[in-house]
Design a protein around this motif. Structure first.
Motif, short mmCIF file in Angstrom:
data_model
loop_
_atom_site.label_atom_id
_atom_site.label_comp_id
_atom_site.label_asym_id
_atom_site.label_seq_id
_atom_site.Cartn_x
_atom_site.Cartn_y
_atom_site.Cartn_z
N VAL A 32 15.38 33.26 56.74
CA VAL A 32 14.50 34.31 56.27
C VAL A 32 13.29 33.67 55.60
N ALA A 34 10.04 34.71 53.31
CA ALA A 34 9.50 35.80 52.48
C ALA A 34 8.20 35.31 51.86
N ALA A 72 14.27 36.40 60.24
CA ALA A 72 13.58 37.58 59.73
C ALA A 72 12.41 37.16 58.87
N ALA A 74 10.73 38.74 55.60
CA ALA A 74 10.96 39.75 54.58
C ALA A 74 9.67 40.03 53.85
N PHE A 99 13.95 43.78 58.00
CA PHE A 99 13.46 43.11 56.80
C PHE A 99 11.98 43.35 56.56
N GLN A 101 9.27 45.95 55.71
CA GLN A 101 9.15 47.29 55.14
C GLN A 101 7.75 47.85 55.38
N PRO A 134 12.99 43.77 47.48
CA PRO A 134 14.21 43.11 47.99
C PRO A 134 15.45 43.99 47.91
N LEU A 137 16.48 45.70 51.18
CA LEU A 137 16.92 44.92 52.33
C LEU A 137 18.37 45.26 52.66
N TRP A 141 23.05 40.70 53.36
CA TRP A 141 22.32 39.74 54.20
C TRP A 141 22.33 38.32 53.66
#
Length: 323
Positions: A32, A34, A72, A74, A99, A101, A134, A137, A141
């Protein structure tokens, strides 16, 4: 460099991961990223502009996904035309869209009004990226994640910066390994040092360029690198220098290597591809020597340079530069 048998082994492992992903969707991603996701508006000629989906964190996610790891990004985007393109590009990159939004806020834009040398500014005082939550999510995960990546302008934009630093700490507490690439931009010119120290302390892997070091610390490269390493002696540090030699510093050894020679079309996103390649190598073949991991990272960056824009090279493209 990798031997043919080593590249074959990593190709087989990646193909298995990719095949498993296509046959039976993974419940949650193994990687992931972010960080920043935005649209670059680049002036091409006088009053003409071209938009490109971008953001360092998003580019890293695409790079790892292109190599075959369930991935993903995020973050949060808007519901406007620019954000629609980011959504479509994320879907095309096979990122886990659970993930990503969407909120009713304006998009984050990077206005690149000069390209040689780059001159830019950001528009997004209350933009969609700042609303990332977060807590929204998918539940559970973190149990599947092996590595998580942070960096870019997201860590210089409140309140998102605090949100991401907290998320990184939570992930580390859950046993997820942390990658950090500050990826210097002018937003970090003032007040960024506490966040730099926080993220460096959390990181298992730190990636910087020679330009990052000079701009972040305002000193010569050697002094800047020592200052960064003093923030976390246990972290592995990758230093890239464009076409010059890269250095990988682990707690026990220091390795230098030249990137492969390629016909350069565009260097945009090469650093993101490099760290993506290194993360892929560490996830798929953790038992390999650091010199092999470094070779794969540099080949990933070199493969990205062969294409215009922030290209995410495939495994075949990377392996072709290793053989």
């Amino acid at each position: 460099m990798h031997t043919p048998s080593a590249t074959s082994a990593i190709s087989t492992a990646a193909a298995a991961a990719s095949g498993a992903r296509s046959a039976v969707p993974c419940a949650f991603p193994h990687f992931v990223s972010a960080g920043d996701i935005l649209t670059d508006l680049v002036r091409t000629d006088g009053s003409h502009w071209r938009s490109h989906p971008g953001g360092a964190g998003w580019n890293v996610a695409r790079a790892v996904a292109a190599l075959g790891v369930p991935t993903a990004f995020a973050g949060s985007i808007g519901i406007d035309c620019f954000s629609d393109e980011l959504w479509r590009a994320s879907e095309a990159a096979a990122l886990d869209l659970r993930f990503l939004q969407r909120v009713e806020r304006a998009p984050l834009l990077a206005i690149v009004h000069e390209t040689h040398p780059p001159a830019y500014f950001f528009i997004g005082e209350a933009s969609a990226d700042l609303a990332f939550d977060p807590e929204s999510l998918p539940q559970g995960w973190m149990g599947a994640a092996r590595w998580a990546h942070f960096g870019g302008v997201s860590l210089a934009r409140a309140p998102l910066s605090a949100t991401l630093a907290t998320l990184a700490a939570d992930l580390r507490a859950h046993g997820v390994r942390i990658s950090f690439d500050p990826n210097y931009r002018n937003l970090m010119a003032h007040g960024y040092r506490p966040m730099l120290e926080t993220m460096a302390a959390l990181a298992d892997l730190i990636k910087v360029s020679d330009e990052d070091l000079r701009c972040l610390f305002g000193t010569d490269e050697d002094t800047a690198l020592e200052t960064l390493r003093a923030m976390n002696r246990e972290a592995t540090v990758l230093v890239t220098r464009g076409a010059g030699p890269a250095t990988l510093i682990t707690p026990t050894e220091t390795i230098a290597a030249m990137p492969p020679r390629v016909e350069v079309v565009d260097t945009v996103g090469a650093g993101d591809a490099s760290i993506g390649g290194l993360l892929f190598s560490l996830m798929q073949r953790p038992e390999r020597a650091w010199r092999d991991h470094l070779a794969f990272a540099l080949a990933s960056g070199g493969a990205a340079c062969r294409h215009a824009g922030a290209h995410s090279p495939t495994l075949d493209e990377v392996v072709a530069l290793l053989q």
